[in-house]
Design a protein around this motif. Structure first.
Motif, PDB file in Angstrom:
ATOM      1  N   UNK A   1       0.829  -1.056  -0.070  1.00 31.30           N
ATOM      2  CA  UNK A   1       0.068   0.132   0.078  1.00 31.30           C
ATOM      3  C   UNK A   1       0.898   1.229   0.037  1.00 31.30           C
ATOM      4  N   UNK A   2       0.405   2.202  -0.481  1.00 31.52           N
ATOM      5  CA  UNK A   2       1.010   3.678  -0.306  1.00 31.52           C
ATOM      6  C   UNK A   2       0.376   4.540   0.644  1.00 31.52           C
ATOM      7  N   UNK A   3       0.867   5.520   0.932  1.00 29.75           N
ATOM      8  CA  UNK A   3       0.313   6.570   1.982  1.00 29.75           C
ATOM      9  C   UNK A   3      -1.046   7.083   1.333  1.00 29.75           C
TER      10      UNK A   3
ATOM     11  N   UNK B   1      -1.238   7.968   8.058  1.00 34.11           N
ATOM     12  CA  UNK B   1      -0.051   8.605   7.278  1.00 34.11           C
ATOM     13  C   UNK B   1       1.086   8.635   8.214  1.00 34.11           C
ATOM     14  N   UNK B   2       1.156   8.878   9.459  1.00 29.89           N
ATOM     15  CA  UNK B   2       2.156   9.158  10.444  1.00 29.89           C
ATOM     16  C   UNK B   2       3.050   7.705  10.154  1.00 29.89           C
ATOM     17  N   UNK B   3       2.562   6.712  10.203  1.00 30.75           N
ATOM     18  CA  UNK B   3       3.416   5.424  10.231  1.00 30.75           C
ATOM     19  C   UNK B   3       4.520   5.448   8.850  1.00 30.75           C
ATOM     20  N   UNK B   4       3.801   6.020   7.736  1.00 30.13           N
ATOM     21  CA  UNK B   4       4.326   5.938   6.493  1.00 30.13           C
ATOM     22  C   UNK B   4       5.585   7.024   6.600  1.00 30.13           C
ATOM     23  N   UNK B   5       5.388   8.225   7.253  1.00 30.75           N
ATOM     24  CA  UNK B   5       6.291   9.231   7.583  1.00 30.75           C
ATOM     25  C   UNK B   5       7.573   8.763   8.547  1.00 30.75           C
ATOM     26  N   UNK B   6       7.249   7.626   9.307  1.00 28.50           N
ATOM     27  CA  UNK B   6       8.225   7.016  10.200  1.00 28.50           C
ATOM     28  C   UNK B   6       9.023   6.000   9.313  1.00 28.50           C
TER      29      UNK B   6
ATOM     30  N   UNK C   1       5.004   1.021   6.497  1.00 27.97           N
ATOM     31  CA  UNK C   1       4.454   0.701   5.146  1.00 27.97           C
ATOM     32  C   UNK C   1       3.185  -0.331   5.525  1.00 27.97           C
ATOM     33  N   UNK C   2       2.654  -0.827   4.635  1.00 30.77           N
ATOM     34  CA  UNK C   2       1.451  -1.642   4.650  1.00 30.77           C
ATOM     35  C   UNK C   2       1.170  -2.512   3.438  1.00 30.77           C
ATOM     36  N   UNK C   3       0.416  -3.630   3.642  1.00 28.79           N
ATOM     37  CA  UNK C   3       0.034  -4.380   2.683  1.00 28.79           C
ATOM     38  C   UNK C   3      -1.574  -4.432   2.696  1.00 28.79           C
ATOM     39  N   UNK C   4      -2.054  -4.683   1.583  1.00 30.73           N
ATOM     40  CA  UNK C   4      -3.447  -5.205   1.502  1.00 30.73           C
ATOM     41  C   UNK C   4      -3.922  -6.270   0.637  1.00 30.73           C
ATOM     42  N   UNK C   5      -4.545  -7.105   1.069  1.00 33.14           N
ATOM     43  CA  UNK C   5      -5.001  -8.199   0.432  1.00 33.14           C
ATOM     44  C   UNK C   5      -6.426  -8.030  -0.205  1.00 33.14           C
ATOM     45  N   UNK C   6      -6.567  -8.464  -1.566  1.00 35.65           N
ATOM     46  CA  UNK C   6      -7.718  -8.251  -2.143  1.00 35.65           C
ATOM     47  C   UNK C   6      -8.267  -9.556  -2.678  1.00 35.65           C
ATOM     48  N   UNK C   7      -9.818  -9.564  -2.888  1.00 33.44           N
ATOM     49  CA  UNK C   7     -10.383 -10.887  -3.624  1.00 33.44           C
ATOM     50  C   UNK C   7     -10.969 -10.240  -4.631  1.00 33.44           C
ATOM     51  N   UNK C   8     -10.694 -10.712  -5.738  1.00 31.43           N
ATOM     52  CA  UNK C   8     -11.430 -10.171  -6.983  1.00 31.43           C
ATOM     53  C   UNK C   8     -11.350  -8.749  -6.919  1.00 31.43           C
ATOM     54  N   UNK C   9     -10.180  -8.199  -6.463  1.00 34.11           N
ATOM     55  CA  UNK C   9     -10.038  -6.533  -6.680  1.00 34.11           C
ATOM     56  C   UNK C   9     -10.677  -5.708  -5.381  1.00 34.11           C
ATOM     57  N   UNK C  10     -11.136  -6.428  -4.547  1.00 34.37           N
ATOM     58  CA  UNK C  10     -12.004  -6.030  -3.405  1.00 34.37           C
ATOM     59  C   UNK C  10     -11.110  -6.016  -2.135  1.00 34.37           C
ATOM     60  N   UNK C  11     -10.842  -5.111  -1.454  1.00 35.70           N
ATOM     61  CA  UNK C  11     -10.000  -4.975  -0.135  1.00 35.70           C
ATOM     62  C   UNK C  11     -10.634  -5.989   0.910  1.00 35.70           C
ATOM     63  N   UNK C  12      -9.935  -6.855   1.388  1.00 31.61           N
ATOM     64  CA  UNK C  12     -10.596  -7.580   2.516  1.00 31.61           C
ATOM     65  C   UNK C  12      -9.906  -7.745   3.780  1.00 31.61           C
TER      66      UNK C  12
ATOM     67  N   UNK D   1       3.329  -2.146   9.245  1.00 28.70           N
ATOM     68  CA  UNK D   1       4.987  -2.453   9.844  1.00 28.70           C
ATOM     69  C   UNK D   1       5.203  -1.065   9.941  1.00 28.70           C
ATOM     70  N   UNK D   2       6.325  -0.959  10.877  1.00 26.52           N
ATOM     71  CA  UNK D   2       7.178   0.126  11.186  1.00 26.52           C
ATOM     72  C   UNK D   2       8.571  -0.310  11.734  1.00 26.52           C
ATOM     73  N   UNK D   3       9.457   0.567  11.214  1.00 26.13           N
ATOM     74  CA  UNK D   3      10.777   0.169  11.689  1.00 26.13           C
ATOM     75  C   UNK D   3      10.835   0.363  13.337  1.00 26.13           C
ATOM     76  N   UNK D   4      11.666  -0.541  13.847  1.00 25.27           N
ATOM     77  CA  UNK D   4      11.740  -0.318  15.680  1.00 25.27           C
ATOM     78  C   UNK D   4      13.247  -0.180  15.776  1.00 25.27           C
ATOM     79  N   UNK D   5      13.785   0.567  16.878  1.00 21.71           N
ATOM     80  CA  UNK D   5      15.146   0.361  17.164  1.00 21.71           C
ATOM     81  C   UNK D   5      15.377  -0.898  17.796  1.00 21.71           C
TER      82      UNK D   5
END
Length: 169
Positions: A10-12, A45-50, A53-64, A69-73
Motif C-alpha cells: 500500500x502507499x500513503x 499517514x504518520x506510520x508511513x512518515x516514520x 508501510x502496509x500491505x492490502x489483501x484483495x479478493x477479486x479486486x476488493x480489499x478484504x 509495519x514500522x521500523x523499530x530500534x
C-alpha cells in the motif's frame, strides 16, 4: 472461498483505505478499549512518515484485509508488525498467511532480519496463528507503542536469516 487473491504494498495515498479496513475488521472482534479505535487517517499517514508501510489483501479486486509495519530500534534491523486485520468473510481462507508472507518478503528485500509484534491478551487465538508461521514468545521485545488502557500484550518475534526461503514456515 473462490476468486482471485492478490496482496500488494500500500502507499500513503491509501491511508484512508487502511484505516477503514482496520476499523471494519476489528469491529466486534477486538475490545472497545483498543487503541485502533482511537486512530485516524492521519495516524496511518504518520506510520508511513516514520518509514513504515502496509500491505492490502484483495479478493477479486476488493480489499478484504491489511497489515502494517514500522521500523523499530533494535541491534538487529527490525520491523514491528501492526494492525493485521481481515474482514469477517475473509477469515479462515489463508489471507492472514498471505499478508504475513508479503511482509516477510519485503522485510528480507529491505535487509530486515527480525520481525516483532504484540498480541492482545484477550486475543489468544492469534498467538497460535503467529506461532504457526514461526514467531516465538519473546519477553525482551519493546513495542513501538503501548495502550495504557489494556493489559500489556504478549510479545513475539521471529528472526529472518539471510539464507531462509521466501515463504513463512
Amino acid at each position: 472461498m473462490p476468486g482471485r487473491v492478490t496482496v500488494s504494498a500500500a502507499t500513503v495515498a491509501e491511508a484512508a483505505l487502511l484505516h477503514e479496513l482496520t476499523q471494519r475488521a476489528w469491529h466486534g472482534t477486538v475490545a472497545p478499549n483498543s487503541s485502533a479505535y482511537r486512530e485516524s487517517v492521519a495516524t496511518v499517514e504518520a506510520l508511513f512518515a516514520q518509514g513504515g508501510g502496509a500491505f492490502v489483501a484483495r479478493l477479486d479486486g476488493e480489499p478484504v484485509g491489511s497489515v502494517r509495519y514500522v521500523p523499530v530500534p533494535h541491534p538487529v534491523p527490525s520491523w514491528e508488525i501492526k494492525r493485521m486485520g481481515l474482514l469477517r468473510e475473509a477469515r479462515g481462507h489463508g489471507f492472514g498467511e498471505r499478508l504475513a508472507e508479503a511482509l516477510e518478503q519485503a522485510a528480507r528485500a529491505a535487509g530486515i532480519r527480525r520481525l516483532q509484534l504484540g498480541v492482545r491478551v484477550d486475543q489468544p487465538r492469534l498467538i497460535g496463528f503467529w506461532a504457526g508461521i514461526g514467531f516465538e514468545r519473546d519477553d525482551t521485545v519493546t513495542l513501538s507503542s503501548h495502550n495504557p488502557l489494556t493489559a500489556p500484550p504478549l510479545t513475539m518475534s521471529r528472526r529472518l536469516l539471510p539464507d531462509e526461503g521466501a515463504r513463512c514456515p
